[in-house]
Design a protein around this motif. Structure first.
Motif, mmCIF file in Angstrom:
data_model
loop_
_atom_site.group_PDB
_atom_site.id
_atom_site.type_symbol
_atom_site.label_atom_id
_atom_site.label_comp_id
_atom_site.label_asym_id
_atom_site.label_seq_id
_atom_site.Cartn_x
_atom_site.Cartn_y
_atom_site.Cartn_z
ATOM 1 N N MET A 45 0.849 -1.186 0.000
ATOM 2 C CA MET A 45 0.000 0.000 0.000
ATOM 3 C C MET A 45 0.889 1.241 0.000
ATOM 4 O O MET A 45 1.893 1.303 0.697
ATOM 5 N N SER A 46 0.527 2.223 -0.785
ATOM 6 C CA SER A 46 1.346 3.418 -0.894
ATOM 7 C C SER A 46 0.998 4.411 0.213
ATOM 8 O O SER A 46 0.034 4.259 0.937
ATOM 9 N N GLN A 47 1.812 5.441 0.294
ATOM 10 C CA GLN A 47 1.613 6.482 1.298
ATOM 11 C C GLN A 47 0.301 7.224 1.041
ATOM 12 O O GLN A 47 -0.028 7.539 -0.099
ATOM 13 N N ILE A 48 -0.417 7.530 2.117
ATOM 14 C CA ILE A 48 -1.675 8.273 2.031
ATOM 15 C C ILE A 48 -1.420 9.660 2.603
ATOM 16 O O ILE A 48 -1.108 9.779 3.788
ATOM 17 N N PRO A 49 -1.527 10.720 1.776
ATOM 18 C CA PRO A 49 -1.297 12.062 2.326
ATOM 19 C C PRO A 49 -2.413 12.434 3.297
ATOM 20 O O PRO A 49 -3.583 12.130 3.064
ATOM 21 N N MET A 50 -2.024 13.076 4.417
ATOM 22 C CA MET A 50 -2.985 13.417 5.441
ATOM 23 C C MET A 50 -2.487 14.659 6.180
ATOM 24 O O MET A 50 -1.291 14.811 6.400
ATOM 25 N N THR A 51 -3.414 15.531 6.536
ATOM 26 C CA THR A 51 -3.036 16.699 7.327
ATOM 27 C C THR A 51 -2.868 16.269 8.781
ATOM 28 O O THR A 51 -3.323 15.198 9.192
ATOM 29 N N VAL A 52 -2.246 17.117 9.581
ATOM 30 C CA VAL A 52 -2.060 16.842 11.000
ATOM 31 C C VAL A 52 -3.423 16.683 11.675
ATOM 32 O O VAL A 52 -3.631 15.764 12.472
ATOM 33 N N GLU A 53 -4.383 17.560 11.322
ATOM 34 C CA GLU A 53 -5.719 17.506 11.924
ATOM 35 C C GLU A 53 -6.446 16.222 11.534
ATOM 36 O O GLU A 53 -7.133 15.617 12.355
ATOM 37 N N GLY A 54 -6.310 15.816 10.278
ATOM 38 C CA GLY A 54 -6.963 14.591 9.810
ATOM 39 C C GLY A 54 -6.425 13.366 10.528
ATOM 40 O O GLY A 54 -7.188 12.473 10.917
ATOM 41 N N ALA A 55 -5.113 13.315 10.730
ATOM 42 C CA ALA A 55 -4.505 12.185 11.448
ATOM 43 C C ALA A 55 -4.976 12.169 12.899
ATOM 44 O O ALA A 55 -5.278 11.104 13.449
ATOM 45 N N GLN A 56 -5.087 13.345 13.506
ATOM 46 C CA GLN A 56 -5.534 13.409 14.896
ATOM 47 C C GLN A 56 -6.987 12.961 15.031
ATOM 48 O O GLN A 56 -7.339 12.263 15.974
ATOM 49 N N ARG A 57 -7.832 13.339 14.058
ATOM 50 C CA ARG A 57 -9.238 12.898 14.092
ATOM 51 C C ARG A 57 -9.334 11.376 13.995
ATOM 52 O O ARG A 57 -10.138 10.752 14.699
ATOM 53 N N LEU A 58 -8.500 10.776 13.143
ATOM 54 C CA LEU A 58 -8.498 9.314 13.033
ATOM 55 C C LEU A 58 -8.003 8.666 14.325
ATOM 56 O O LEU A 58 -8.571 7.662 14.776
ATOM 57 N N ARG A 59 -6.962 9.242 14.936
ATOM 58 C CA ARG A 59 -6.468 8.699 16.212
ATOM 59 C C ARG A 59 -7.545 8.786 17.295
ATOM 60 O O ARG A 59 -7.715 7.858 18.079
ATOM 61 N N ASP A 60 -8.262 9.913 17.317
ATOM 62 C CA ASP A 60 -9.338 10.089 18.302
ATOM 63 C C ASP A 60 -10.451 9.064 18.084
ATOM 64 O O ASP A 60 -10.965 8.482 19.045
ATOM 65 N N GLU A 61 -10.830 8.849 16.816
ATOM 66 C CA GLU A 61 -11.868 7.864 16.516
ATOM 67 C C GLU A 61 -11.407 6.463 16.903
ATOM 68 O O GLU A 61 -12.178 5.680 17.479
ATOM 69 N N LEU A 62 -10.151 6.143 16.640
ATOM 70 C CA LEU A 62 -9.600 4.837 16.991
ATOM 71 C C LEU A 62 -9.640 4.631 18.506
ATOM 72 O O LEU A 62 -10.042 3.569 18.986
ATOM 73 N N GLN A 63 -9.260 5.659 19.234
ATOM 74 C CA GLN A 63 -9.289 5.596 20.703
ATOM 75 C C GLN A 63 -10.714 5.359 21.202
ATOM 76 O O GLN A 63 -10.942 4.527 22.080
ATOM 77 N N GLU A 64 -11.677 6.070 20.629
ATOM 78 C CA GLU A 64 -13.094 5.913 20.994
ATOM 79 C C GLU A 64 -13.570 4.492 20.705
ATOM 80 O O GLU A 64 -14.248 3.869 21.539
ATOM 81 N N LEU A 65 -13.220 3.970 19.542
ATOM 82 C CA LEU A 65 -13.645 2.617 19.178
ATOM 83 C C LEU A 65 -13.060 1.570 20.119
ATOM 84 O O LEU A 65 -13.758 0.642 20.530
ATOM 85 N N LYS A 66 -11.788 1.728 20.461
ATOM 86 C CA LYS A 66 -11.123 0.713 21.290
ATOM 87 C C LYS A 66 -11.510 0.787 22.761
ATOM 88 O O LYS A 66 -11.597 -0.237 23.424
#
Length: 158
Positions: free
Chosen positions: A1-22
């Motif tokens: 899988m290749s690199q997926i460009p992401m902003t700092v805010e977008g990465a943080q939103r995904l981390r927050d969602e992951l934390q909520e799910l887990k």
């Protein structure tokens, strides 16, 4: 899988969602499965089957987020010198030369795109037409309404 460009805010939103799910969703689903099991026969237990389905969706989303974060190329545009060039993460103000309508978009990753909040995917036709251009350039972009000429009036690295 290749690199997926992401902003700092977008990465943080995904981390927050992951934390909520887990930490919240997954334990709640496990509890619901345990309660449904206590009701007896699992073959005809709708609560059990619904909880198992939720568990599948939750685990799938966790895997999806983890894969995206592991392949993310996080780009902090605020650390780059603004040379007026349109790049990933830039906030771009464009003027429609036909209608004189001015609109400002932020170019973000696919997962962050939200047209209602003027965040467009780096893979959208407008973003592809703008990337690499500079302030005061006139670009012709193939939109759903046909070919439209825009002038780039401002490029910001916010």
């Amino acid at each position: 899988m290749s690199q997926i460009p992401m902003t700092v805010e977008g990465a943080q939103r995904l981390r927050d969602e992951l934390q909520e799910l887990k930490t919240v969703r997954r334990p709640a689903i496990i509890q619901a499965i345990a309660e449904a099991r206590e009701h007896g026969d699992l073959k005809e237990n709708a609560e059990y089957h619904a909880a198992r389905e939720q568990q599948g969706f939750c685990e799938g989303r966790i895997q999806d987020i983890e894969a995206k974060l592991s392949n993310a190329q996080i780009i902090d545009i605020t650390k780059l010198p603004n040379n007026g060039k349109v790049i990933f993460g830039a906030t771009v103000t464009i003027l429609n030369l036909d209608t004189e309508e001015e609109v400002t978009y932020r170019i973000v990753g696919d997962d962050e795109a939200d047209i209602k909040n003027f965040r467009i995917s780096v893979n959208s036709p407008i973003a592809r037409g703008l990337i690499g251009k500079s302030e005061e350039d006139v670009v012709t972009i193939n939109t759903p309404a046909g070919m439209v000429e825009f002038e780039i009036t401002q490029v910001q690295y916010l």
